[in-house]
Each structure stands twice: as C-alpha cells, then as structure tokens.
Design a protein around this motif. Structure first.
Motif, PDB file in Angstrom:
ATOM      1  N   ALA A  22       1.767   4.496  -6.652  1.00 47.42           N
ATOM      2  CA  ALA A  22       2.109   5.471  -5.608  1.00 47.42           C
ATOM      3  C   ALA A  22       2.554   4.767  -4.328  1.00 47.42           C
ATOM      4  O   ALA A  22       3.167   5.376  -3.458  1.00 47.42           O
ATOM      5  CB  ALA A  22       0.930   6.390  -5.321  1.00 47.42           C
ATOM      6  N   GLY A  23       2.238   3.480  -4.211  1.00 48.05           N
ATOM      7  CA  GLY A  23       2.665   2.703  -3.053  1.00 48.05           C
ATOM      8  C   GLY A  23       1.834   2.989  -1.818  1.00 48.05           C
ATOM      9  O   GLY A  23       0.716   3.478  -1.892  1.00 48.05           O
ATOM     10  N   VAL A  24       2.402   2.666  -0.681  1.00 49.40           N
ATOM     11  CA  VAL A  24       1.723   2.856   0.596  1.00 49.40           C
ATOM     12  C   VAL A  24       1.978   4.283   1.061  1.00 49.40           C
ATOM     13  O   VAL A  24       3.092   4.642   1.396  1.00 49.40           O
ATOM     14  CB  VAL A  24       2.234   1.852   1.653  1.00 49.40           C
ATOM     15  N   ASN A  25       0.929   5.092   1.059  1.00 51.40           N
ATOM     16  CA  ASN A  25       1.049   6.468   1.531  1.00 51.40           C
ATOM     17  C   ASN A  25      -0.030   6.730   2.577  1.00 51.40           C
ATOM     18  O   ASN A  25      -0.795   5.831   2.934  1.00 51.40           O
ATOM     19  CB  ASN A  25       0.971   7.461   0.358  1.00 51.40           C
ATOM     20  N   GLU A  26      -0.094   7.953   3.083  1.00 51.65           N
ATOM     21  CA  GLU A  26      -1.017   8.279   4.169  1.00 51.65           C
ATOM     22  C   GLU A  26      -2.473   8.051   3.795  1.00 51.65           C
ATOM     23  O   GLU A  26      -3.260   7.575   4.610  1.00 51.65           O
ATOM     24  CB  GLU A  26      -0.812   9.729   4.609  1.00 51.65           C
ATOM     25  N   GLU A  40     -13.464  -5.212   9.765  1.00 50.68           N
ATOM     26  CA  GLU A  40     -12.483  -6.009  10.514  1.00 50.68           C
ATOM     27  C   GLU A  40     -11.562  -6.842   9.603  1.00 50.68           C
ATOM     28  O   GLU A  40     -10.397  -6.946   9.856  1.00 50.68           O
ATOM     29  CB  GLU A  40     -13.143  -6.931  11.538  1.00 50.68           C
ATOM     30  N   LEU A  41     -12.096  -7.428   8.562  1.00 51.52           N
ATOM     31  CA  LEU A  41     -11.326  -8.261   7.646  1.00 51.52           C
ATOM     32  C   LEU A  41     -11.293  -7.563   6.292  1.00 51.52           C
ATOM     33  O   LEU A  41     -12.339  -7.304   5.706  1.00 51.52           O
ATOM     34  CB  LEU A  41     -11.988  -9.639   7.520  1.00 51.52           C
ATOM     35  N   VAL A  42     -10.093  -7.218   5.818  1.00 49.01           N
ATOM     36  CA  VAL A  42      -9.956  -6.423   4.597  1.00 49.01           C
ATOM     37  C   VAL A  42      -8.991  -7.101   3.638  1.00 49.01           C
ATOM     38  O   VAL A  42      -7.893  -7.497   4.025  1.00 49.01           O
ATOM     39  CB  VAL A  42      -9.447  -4.998   4.921  1.00 49.01           C
ATOM     40  N   LYS A  43      -9.427  -7.208   2.383  1.00 51.09           N
ATOM     41  CA  LYS A  43      -8.573  -7.770   1.335  1.00 51.09           C
ATOM     42  C   LYS A  43      -8.022  -6.608   0.507  1.00 51.09           C
ATOM     43  O   LYS A  43      -8.761  -5.715   0.108  1.00 51.09           O
ATOM     44  CB  LYS A  43      -9.364  -8.714   0.444  1.00 51.09           C
ATOM     45  N   ILE A  44      -6.716  -6.631   0.280  1.00 48.51           N
ATOM     46  CA  ILE A  44      -6.014  -5.559  -0.424  1.00 48.51           C
ATOM     47  C   ILE A  44      -5.314  -6.153  -1.638  1.00 48.51           C
ATOM     48  O   ILE A  44      -4.625  -7.171  -1.534  1.00 48.51           O
ATOM     49  CB  ILE A  44      -4.970  -4.909   0.504  1.00 48.51           C
ATOM     50  N   LYS A  45      -5.486  -5.497  -2.771  1.00 46.75           N
ATOM     51  CA  LYS A  45      -4.802  -5.929  -3.988  1.00 46.75           C
ATOM     52  C   LYS A  45      -3.575  -5.052  -4.195  1.00 46.75           C
ATOM     53  O   LYS A  45      -3.668  -3.828  -4.214  1.00 46.75           O
ATOM     54  CB  LYS A  45      -5.718  -5.824  -5.203  1.00 46.75           C
ATOM     55  N   LEU A  46      -2.435  -5.687  -4.338  1.00 40.40           N
ATOM     56  CA  LEU A  46      -1.190  -4.984  -4.610  1.00 40.40           C
ATOM     57  C   LEU A  46      -0.920  -5.070  -6.104  1.00 40.40           C
ATOM     58  O   LEU A  46      -0.701  -6.158  -6.633  1.00 40.40           O
ATOM     59  CB  LEU A  46      -0.029  -5.629  -3.847  1.00 40.40           C
ATOM     60  N   LEU A  47      -0.974  -3.943  -6.781  1.00 38.21           N
ATOM     61  CA  LEU A  47      -0.668  -3.948  -8.204  1.00 38.21           C
ATOM     62  C   LEU A  47       0.827  -4.190  -8.383  1.00 38.21           C
ATOM     63  O   LEU A  47       1.641  -3.808  -7.538  1.00 38.21           O
ATOM     64  CB  LEU A  47      -1.092  -2.632  -8.839  1.00 38.21           C
ATOM     65  N   VAL A  54       9.570  -5.845  -3.687  1.00 42.23           N
ATOM     66  CA  VAL A  54       9.590  -5.502  -2.261  1.00 42.23           C
ATOM     67  C   VAL A  54       8.251  -5.825  -1.589  1.00 42.23           C
ATOM     68  O   VAL A  54       7.809  -5.132  -0.690  1.00 42.23           O
ATOM     69  CB  VAL A  54       9.965  -4.018  -2.032  1.00 42.23           C
ATOM     70  N   LYS A  55       7.632  -6.910  -2.005  1.00 41.79           N
ATOM     71  CA  LYS A  55       6.311  -7.260  -1.469  1.00 41.79           C
ATOM     72  C   LYS A  55       6.338  -7.442   0.043  1.00 41.79           C
ATOM     73  O   LYS A  55       5.479  -6.940   0.751  1.00 41.79           O
ATOM     74  CB  LYS A  55       5.787  -8.536  -2.142  1.00 41.79           C
ATOM     75  N   LYS A  56       7.328  -8.146   0.553  1.00 38.84           N
ATOM     76  CA  LYS A  56       7.424  -8.387   2.008  1.00 38.84           C
ATOM     77  C   LYS A  56       7.499  -7.077   2.779  1.00 38.84           C
ATOM     78  O   LYS A  56       6.819  -6.912   3.795  1.00 38.84           O
ATOM     79  CB  LYS A  56       8.658  -9.255   2.289  1.00 38.84           C
ATOM     80  N   GLU A  57       8.293  -6.128   2.281  1.00 42.17           N
ATOM     81  CA  GLU A  57       8.422  -4.830   2.956  1.00 42.17           C
ATOM     82  C   GLU A  57       7.112  -4.049   2.918  1.00 42.17           C
ATOM     83  O   GLU A  57       6.746  -3.401   3.894  1.00 42.17           O
ATOM     84  CB  GLU A  57       9.544  -4.002   2.330  1.00 42.17           C
ATOM     85  N   VAL A  58       6.407  -4.109   1.782  1.00 38.60           N
ATOM     86  CA  VAL A  58       5.121  -3.418   1.652  1.00 38.60           C
ATOM     87  C   VAL A  58       4.111  -4.000   2.645  1.00 38.60           C
ATOM     88  O   VAL A  58       3.417  -3.262   3.345  1.00 38.60           O
ATOM     89  CB  VAL A  58       4.581  -3.506   0.204  1.00 38.60           C
ATOM     90  N   VAL A  59       4.046  -5.317   2.728  1.00 39.46           N
ATOM     91  CA  VAL A  59       3.110  -5.976   3.640  1.00 39.46           C
ATOM     92  C   VAL A  59       3.464  -5.657   5.091  1.00 39.46           C
ATOM     93  O   VAL A  59       2.580  -5.343   5.895  1.00 39.46           O
ATOM     94  CB  VAL A  59       3.080  -7.506   3.389  1.00 39.46           C
ATOM     95  N   VAL A  78      -3.510  -9.454  -0.339  1.00 40.83           N
ATOM     96  CA  VAL A  78      -3.190  -9.504   1.084  1.00 40.83           C
ATOM     97  C   VAL A  78      -4.489  -9.340   1.847  1.00 40.83           C
ATOM     98  O   VAL A  78      -5.276  -8.444   1.545  1.00 40.83           O
ATOM     99  CB  VAL A  78      -2.232  -8.354   1.478  1.00 40.83           C
ATOM    100  N   THR A  79      -4.719 -10.196   2.823  1.00 36.94           N
ATOM    101  CA  THR A  79      -5.892 -10.048   3.680  1.00 36.94           C
ATOM    102  C   THR A  79      -5.398  -9.821   5.099  1.00 36.94           C
ATOM    103  O   THR A  79      -4.582 -10.585   5.614  1.00 36.94           O
ATOM    104  CB  THR A  79      -6.794 -11.287   3.624  1.00 36.94           C
ATOM    105  N   ILE A  80      -5.909  -8.745   5.707  1.00 42.49           N
ATOM    106  CA  ILE A  80      -5.506  -8.391   7.068  1.00 42.49           C
ATOM    107  C   ILE A  80      -6.739  -8.313   7.963  1.00 42.49           C
ATOM    108  O   ILE A  80      -7.865  -8.150   7.484  1.00 42.49           O
ATOM    109  CB  ILE A  80      -4.713  -7.061   7.108  1.00 42.49           C
ATOM    110  N   TYR A  81      -6.504  -8.404   9.267  1.00 43.90           N
ATOM    111  CA  TYR A  81      -7.596  -8.436  10.247  1.00 43.90           C
ATOM    112  C   TYR A  81      -7.222  -7.566  11.439  1.00 43.90           C
ATOM    113  O   TYR A  81      -6.090  -7.591  11.906  1.00 43.90           O
ATOM    114  CB  TYR A  81      -7.848  -9.870  10.707  1.00 43.90           C
ATOM    115  N   LYS A  82      -8.201  -6.817  11.902  1.00 45.60           N
ATOM    116  CA  LYS A  82      -8.052  -6.072  13.146  1.00 45.60           C
ATOM    117  C   LYS A  82      -9.396  -6.064  13.835  1.00 45.60           C
ATOM    118  O   LYS A  82     -10.389  -5.590  13.278  1.00 45.60           O
ATOM    119  CB  LYS A  82      -7.582  -4.644  12.909  1.00 45.60           C
ATOM    120  N   GLU A  83      -9.439  -6.597  15.045  1.00 41.51           N
ATOM    121  CA  GLU A  83     -10.691  -6.684  15.784  1.00 41.51           C
ATOM    122  C   GLU A  83     -11.119  -5.289  16.234  1.00 41.51           C
ATOM    123  O   GLU A  83     -10.292  -4.508  16.718  1.00 41.51           O
ATOM    124  CB  GLU A  83     -10.526  -7.604  16.984  1.00 41.51           C
TER     125      GLU A  83
END
Length: 87
Positions: A22-26, A40-47, A54-59, A78-83
């Motif tokens: 379904a990709g990146v949705n709301e 704060e630190l979240v790891k996301i698995k992209l199937l 289009v991995k770069k665009e998704v990220v 993908v691991t992202i961070y937001k304080e």
C-alpha cells in the motif's frame, strides 16, 4: 545525541513499522509519528513491493511528512530520528 551514537543504537533495534504494498499512506505516517513520539528512534522495514525502484523517493517522503532525520538506510531498513519536544 550524536549521529554516530544513534547509528549504534539503530543497529540493535528491531523494526517497529512495516511499509507494504500500500506504500506510504496517512495511516502509516500516523503510526510512524506515534512511534517517534514514544521512542524518538524508529526502525522501519520497507517491503520489496513498497519500494519497487523508488526507495529514495519513499524515504524522502517519510522524512518530509514526519519532520524527522535519516540516521541509517541499510538495504530495506530505514532508521529515522526525531527529538521529543518535551525533554
């Protein structure tokens, strides 16, 4: 935190969110924001079905919509961070 330390912590994490065909949705963005608020630190698995060339665009979309920063992009993880503002 220093990015290097966040990368070390990121490698020990298991993925909290999975993005499927379904990709990146709301609802995915809402769940990622919730997890960022909690951890704060979240790891996301992209199937593979979600990124199909289009991995770069998704990220980029994930980072923009969650106002977070990229810590680690390794394969389909993908691991992202937001304080948190409350700290």
């Amino acid at each position: 935190m220093i990015t290097h330390l966040l990368k070390i912590k990121a490698k020990a994490l298991s993925s909290l969110v999975r993005i499927g065909k379904a990709g990146v949705n709301e609802s995915v963005i809402a769940e990622i924001k919730k997890q960022l608020h909690l951890h704060e630190l979240v790891k996301i698995k992209l199937l593979k079905s979600s990124i199909a060339g289009v991995k770069k665009e998704v990220v980029d979309k994930l980072l923009t919509q969650t106002n977070s920063q990229l810590i680690l992009l390794q394969g389909n993880m993908v691991t992202i961070y937001k304080e948190n503002e409350k700290k």
